[in-house]
Design a protein around this motif. Structure first.
Motif, short mmCIF file in Angstrom:
data_model
loop_
_atom_site.label_atom_id
_atom_site.label_comp_id
_atom_site.label_asym_id
_atom_site.label_seq_id
_atom_site.Cartn_x
_atom_site.Cartn_y
_atom_site.Cartn_z
N ALA A 64 0.81 -1.22 0.00
CA ALA A 64 0.00 0.00 0.00
C ALA A 64 0.85 1.27 0.00
CB ALA A 64 -0.93 0.01 1.21
N VAL A 134 -2.46 -3.03 7.53
CA VAL A 134 -3.00 -2.50 6.28
C VAL A 134 -3.76 -3.56 5.48
CG1 VAL A 134 -2.40 -1.37 4.11
CG2 VAL A 134 -1.13 -0.84 6.19
N PRO A 137 -8.28 -6.44 6.30
CA PRO A 137 -9.57 -5.75 6.33
C PRO A 137 -10.52 -6.41 7.33
CG PRO A 137 -9.45 -7.12 4.37
CD PRO A 137 -8.11 -7.21 5.06
N LEU A 158 -8.87 1.20 8.57
CA LEU A 158 -8.88 2.21 7.51
C LEU A 158 -10.29 2.30 6.92
CD1 LEU A 158 -5.69 1.06 5.53
CD2 LEU A 158 -5.84 2.98 7.13
N THR A 160 -11.96 4.34 3.44
CA THR A 160 -11.44 4.97 2.23
C THR A 160 -12.58 5.58 1.42
OG1 THR A 160 -11.72 3.11 0.70
CG2 THR A 160 -9.80 3.04 2.16
N THR A 162 -13.65 4.61 -1.21
CA THR A 162 -14.42 3.56 -1.89
C THR A 162 -15.21 2.70 -0.92
OG1 THR A 162 -12.58 1.98 -1.77
CG2 THR A 162 -12.68 3.37 -3.73
N THR A 163 -15.13 2.99 0.38
CA THR A 163 -15.84 2.16 1.36
C THR A 163 -17.35 2.46 1.31
OG1 THR A 163 -13.90 2.27 2.78
CG2 THR A 163 -15.92 1.43 3.77
N ARG A 167 -20.41 -0.96 4.65
CA ARG A 167 -19.14 -1.33 5.27
C ARG A 167 -18.73 -0.33 6.33
NH1 ARG A 167 -15.90 -5.13 3.51
NH2 ARG A 167 -14.02 -4.06 4.22
N ILE A 171 -17.61 -1.58 9.88
CA ILE A 171 -16.23 -1.36 10.34
C ILE A 171 -16.21 -0.46 11.57
CG2 ILE A 171 -13.98 -0.37 9.73
CD1 ILE A 171 -14.59 -1.31 6.81
N LEU A 184 -7.51 9.47 -0.19
CA LEU A 184 -7.52 9.38 -1.65
C LEU A 184 -7.44 7.93 -2.10
CD1 LEU A 184 -4.28 8.74 -2.17
CD2 LEU A 184 -4.10 11.19 -1.89
N LYS A 185 -7.74 7.72 -3.38
CA LYS A 185 -7.54 6.40 -3.98
C LYS A 185 -6.10 6.35 -4.44
CE LYS A 185 -12.26 6.58 -5.60
NZ LYS A 185 -13.05 7.16 -6.70
N GLY A 186 -5.29 5.61 -3.74
CA GLY A 186 -3.90 5.55 -4.13
C GLY A 186 -3.02 5.04 -3.01
N VAL A 187 -1.72 5.20 -3.21
CA VAL A 187 -0.76 4.73 -2.22
C VAL A 187 -0.33 5.91 -1.35
CG1 VAL A 187 0.08 2.81 -3.63
CG2 VAL A 187 1.08 5.08 -3.93
N ASN A 192 -2.83 13.27 -5.27
CA ASN A 192 -4.16 13.60 -5.79
C ASN A 192 -5.21 13.84 -4.71
OD1 ASN A 192 -3.68 10.85 -5.28
ND2 ASN A 192 -5.34 10.18 -6.59
N VAL B 189 -4.93 0.26 -6.97
CA VAL B 189 -5.45 1.10 -5.88
C VAL B 189 -5.64 2.54 -6.36
CG1 VAL B 189 -4.70 2.27 -3.77
CG2 VAL B 189 -4.68 -0.20 -3.87
N THR B 190 -4.68 2.99 -7.18
CA THR B 190 -4.68 4.39 -7.63
C THR B 190 -5.71 4.64 -8.73
OG1 THR B 190 -2.33 4.44 -7.11
CG2 THR B 190 -3.18 6.23 -8.48
#
Lengths: 271, 405
Positions: A64, A134, A137, A158, A160, A162-163, A167, A171, A184-187, A192, B189-190
C-alpha cells in the motif's frame, strides 16, 4: 466497540477534544536511519508536537506504500529491523515517555509469523497501544482484533473513499481507538488529494461513529494537514517525514529536519 | 485419502474465498469495493449462458481450442514405463495456457465498462496474453514486469510492445514477479475507477483464485474427455508445474472428485531444495499472508518474503495459489520439486525425442513425469500439462550452454 478501560489513545483524544485541538499523528519507519536512532527520533517527534506515533513495521512487500515509504522499508530492512525489534524500540521509548500513544502500522505477515497471540502479548508488554494492519480488512481481522481487545489494545481500521455505507457501518462497529480515513484512492504519499471528497466522506462516516477521525495519505505540510482535519479530529503525516529521514546525511540531521517539519505542521494545526 | 470423508471439491472456495484456512481477501480497504463488484459480476456471468457462449466461442476461434492430447511415444520409450500424454497448451494462440484466463477476464473487463487493463508478469507469457486481448478489444494496457525478468525475457517484452502495451520495469525488491505484483496492486489502488486488473495466476484476493481456476479448467475438462476417447479411461496420474499454479489448477480441478486419479504438482527446485535457493513454497515453505491471500510462502523467521531462485522466470515466485495450499494439506495432490538441471535435461529430452520445444516452466513437469513414468507399468497413462512453448527460452538455454545467439 466493546467497553474497555481507557488506554493512552483514548486519553490523548479526550485531552485534545477538551482543549479544542486537532491531533497530529506522525509516521516513521522503525529502523529507518539505523536501529539505534529510532527511539531518539520518536522522542523528537513528541518534543516537536506530535500527539500520537505510528511506528511503521518494515515489510519486504509493502503493497500500500508509495515509492517514498517503500524505500524507507527497504532501508530499515537493510538495518535488520523486524517486528521483534520494533517491539523492543517501543519498550525503550516507554522508559522516558509514558503518555504518548504508539501504534504499530504494518502488514499481516510478520504478525502471522510471530503468531497473533504472541504478538498481542508482546505488544502489550512493550507498551504499544494499538495496531493498524493495512492488509487485514474487517473480514479477516476478527481473530487479531479479539486478541488485542483482551489486552486493552486498539485495532485501528482504515476507511477509504471507496468504502460503502454498509461497510462503514460494519467497520465502525468493529473499530476502536480512532478511525484512519484514507484521503484518496492511491498509495501513501500520492499527490491527488481532493478536499471536497474528504469533507463529504468524513460527514458520511461521522453519522456512524463518535470515534475520532484522522485523515492521512497525501498530507504534505501544515496547510494540507489543517485543511483535511477541518472536518475531522486530526491529520496523519508520513511520507514527508520518511523522505526527510532518507535524505538526511546522519541521525542528527534527520532529527533536525523532522523537528522542523513537525513543528511547522503543529503550528498550522493550532493556528 | 481412503478413510477420509469425501470432499466435494466443486464447492470451494466458500463465499469469502476460503479454501480451508487458505485464500481470503487480505488487501487494503480501498480495493474491497472493487473486489466486491468483481465477485458479484462474476457470480452473475458464470451462470449466464450468453457469457459462457462468448467465452467458448473465443476459446475455439481465437485461442484455437481444443488443444490436442498427444501421445509422446518416443518420450514414453525413453522413460520406460507408463505412457506419457501431453496436453498441448503450447499450441494455444500466444503459446501458453495463460490466454485461457486472459480471454475470460477480458470479457469481464468489457462487461465492467473499464477502459484500461493492467497485469503483472514473470516470464512474460501472461503479459503477452493480456496485451493480446487488450489489443483485440481496444483497451489500454500496462504490464508490470520485474526488471530482472525484463532482461531475461526480452523477446516477450518486445512482443508486448508490438501489441501496444506499455511494459513497466519494476526496480523494487527482488525485481521479479512478486515485485511486479506489488506494483500492479499499487496501480490498481490508484486507478481503481477505470482499471481492470487481470491477475495471471490462481493467487491474489478472492475472487481471483476462483475465476482464474475456472477459466483455465477448460484444460482439465478437455483432457478428461480426450482421455476417455483416446484410451477409454481416466488417467492414472496428472502432472503439472506449479509457480502460482494456474495451469496445474486448470488441469487438476475437473479431476479432483475422481479419487483414483493421482496428481502431482511440480515446483521449481532451483539449485536444489536443500540449498535454500529455489522457488518451492509447498515443498519447503510455511503458511503466511502475501498478495491478498493466505497460502504457503517462502519467508524468513521475521516473516519477510525471501528471494526465490529458478531458471524459469514463470515459476520464480515465493507464493502459490491458496487452493494448492489446501490440496497439499488434505493430501489430495502431491507436491514435488524438479531442480533447474533436471528441468533443462527434460527440455532437451522432449525437444530431441518429440520435436517439441517446451517452456522451461513446463519442462519441470516433464522432468517429474519422466521419473514417475519409470515407476509405473506400460498400461498406465500419465497426462502432463505442456503449459507453454519454449521459444521464449532459447536465449536462456543458449546462455547456459555458453552460446551467443
Amino acid at each position: 466497540m466493546s467497553e474497555q478501560a481507557e488506554n493512552r489513545i483514548d486519553r490523548r483524544f479526550a485531552k485534545l477534544r477538551a482543549e479544542g485541538r486537532k491531533a497530529l499523528v506522525t509516521y516513521i519507519v522503525a529502523g529507518d536511519g539505523g536501529i539505534e536512532n529510532t527511539v531518539p527520533l520518536m522522542h523528537q517527534l513528541v518534543a516537536s508536537g506530535s500527539d500520537l506515533i505510528e511506528l511503521g513495521v518494515p515489510f519486504s512487500d509493502p503493497m500500500a506504500e508509495g515509492p517514498v515509504i517503500q524505500k524507507g522499508h527497504e532501508r530499515a530492512l537493510a538495518h535488520k529491523a523486524s517486528l521483534r525489534r520494533c517491539l523492543e524500540m517501543v519498550a525503550d521509548f516507554r522508559r522516558d515517555d509514558g503518555d504518548t500513544p504508539v501504534i504499530l502500522m504494518g502488514y499481516a505477515n510478520p504478525i502471522e509469523r510471530m503468531g497473533g497471540e504472541a504478538f498481542a502479548e508482546a505488544a502489550q508488554q512493550a507498551g504499544v497501544d494499538g495496531a493498524l494492519t493495512v492488509d487485514l480488512p474487517a473480514e479477516e481481522a476478527g481473530p487479531l482484533s479479539g486478541l488485542l481487545a483482551e489486552r486493552n489494545l486498539r485495532n485501528i481500521f482504515l476507511l477509504t473513499p471507496t468504502t460503502s455505507e454498509e461497510r462503514i457501518r460494519a467497520i465502525t462497529e468493529l473499530a476502536s481507538g480512532f478511525i484512519y480515513y484514507v484521503s484518496l484512492k492511491g498509495v501513501t504519499g500520492a499527490g491527488n488529494l481532493d478536499l471536497d471528497s474528504v469533507h463529504e466522506n468524513l460527514g458520511r462516516i461521522r453519522q456512524h461513529t463518535d470515534l475520532p477521525l484522522c485523515v492521512g495519505f497525501g498530507i504534505k505540510d501544515g496547510a494540507s494537514a489543517r485543511a483535511v482535519s477541518a472536518d475531522g479530529d486530526g491529520a496523519v503525516v508520513g511520507s514527508v517525514l520518511v523522505s526527510a529521514v532518507g535524505e538526511a546525511g546522519d541521525a542528527a540531521q534527520a532529527r533536525d529536519r523532522v523537528a522542523e517539519l513537525v513543528a511547522e505542521i503543529r503550528g498550522e494545526l493550532d493556528r | 485419502m481412503s478413510d477420509r470423508k469425501p470432499v466435494d471439491f466443486a464447492a470451494f472456495p466458500d463465499n469469502q474465498g476460503h479454501f480451508g484456512p487458505y485464500g481470503g481477501r487480505f488487501v487494503s480497504e480501498t480495493l474491497i469495493d472493487a473486489l466486491d463488484h468483481l465477485q458479484e459480476m462474476y457470480a452473475r456471468l458464470k451462470e449466464d449462458p450468453e457469457f459462457q457462449a462468448a467465452f467458448d466461442y473465443d476459446l475455439a476461434h481465437y485461442v484455437g481450442r481444443p488443444s490436442p492430447l498427444y501421445l509422446a511415444e518416443r518420450l514414453t520409450e525413453r522413460a520406460g514405463g507408463a505412457r506419457i500424454w501431453l496436453k498441448r497448451e503450447d499450441l494455444n494462440h500466444t503459446g501458453a495456457h495463460k490466454v485461457n484466463n486472459t480471454v475470460g477476464q477480458a470479457l469481464l473487463a468489457k462487461h465492467s465498462g473499464k477502459r484500461r487493463v493492467i497485469a503483472e508478469t514473470g516470464a512474460g507469457q501472461h503479459g503477452v496474453a493480456t496485451a493480446t486481448v487488450a489489443a483485440r478489444l481496444g483497451l489500454e494496457c500496462a504490464v508490470y514486469m520485474g526488471a530482472e525478468d525484463v532482461k531475461r525475457q526480452s523477446p516477450n517484452v518486445y512482443r508486448m510492445k508490438l501489441l501496444g502495451a506499455e511494459v513497466i520495469p519494476v526496480e523494487s525488491g527482488s525485481k521479479t514477479l512478486k515485485d511486479a505484483m506489488n506494483e500492479a496492486m499499487r496501480d490498481w489502488v490508484t486507478n481503481v475507477d477505470d482499471t481492470f486488473y487481470i491477475i495471471g495466476t490462481v493467487a491474489g484476493p478472492h475472487p481471483y483464485p476462483q475465476l482464474v481456476r475456472d477459466f483455465n479448467s477448460v484444460i482439465g475438462r478437455e483432457a478428461r474427455a480426450q482421455s476417455l476417447e483416446e484410451f477409454g479411461q481416466l488417467p492414472d496420474a496428472l502432472v503439472a508445474c506449479v509457480g502460482g499454479g494456474s495451469n496445474a489448477m486448470g488441469l487438476f480441478h475437473p479431476f479432483l472428485n475422481d479419487s483414483d486419479v493421482k496428481m502431482y504438482g511440480v515446483e521449481a527446485g532451483g539449485d536444489g531444495i536443500d540449498t535454500g535457493r529455489h522457488a518451492a513454497p509447498l515443498s519447503a515453505g510455511i503458511p503466511g499472508v502475501l498478495h491478498g491471500n493466505r497460502t504457503y510462502l517462502m519467508e524468513d523467521e521475521d516473516g519477510q518474503i525471501i528471494e526465490t531462485h529458478s531458471v524459469s522466470a514463470g515459476l520464480d515466485y515465493p507464493g502459490v495459489g491458496p487452493e494448492h495450499a489446501w490440496l497439499k494439506d488434505i493430501g489430495r495432490v502431491q507436491y514435488v520439486a524438479a531442480n533447474d538441471s533436471e528441468a533443462l535435461d527434460a527440455f532437451r529430452a522432449l525437444t530431441r525425442t518429440e520435436g517439441i520445444l517446451p517452456a522451461l516452466e513446463s519442462s519441470h513437469a516433464v522432468a517429474y513425469a519422466l521419473k514417475l513414468a519409470a515407476t509405473l507399468s506400460p498400461e498406465q497413462n500419465i497426462v502432463v500439462n505442456l503449459s507453454g512453448r519454449g521459444d521464449k527460452d532459447i536465449f536462456t538455454v543458449a546462455a547456459i550452454d555458453g552460446i551467443e545467439v
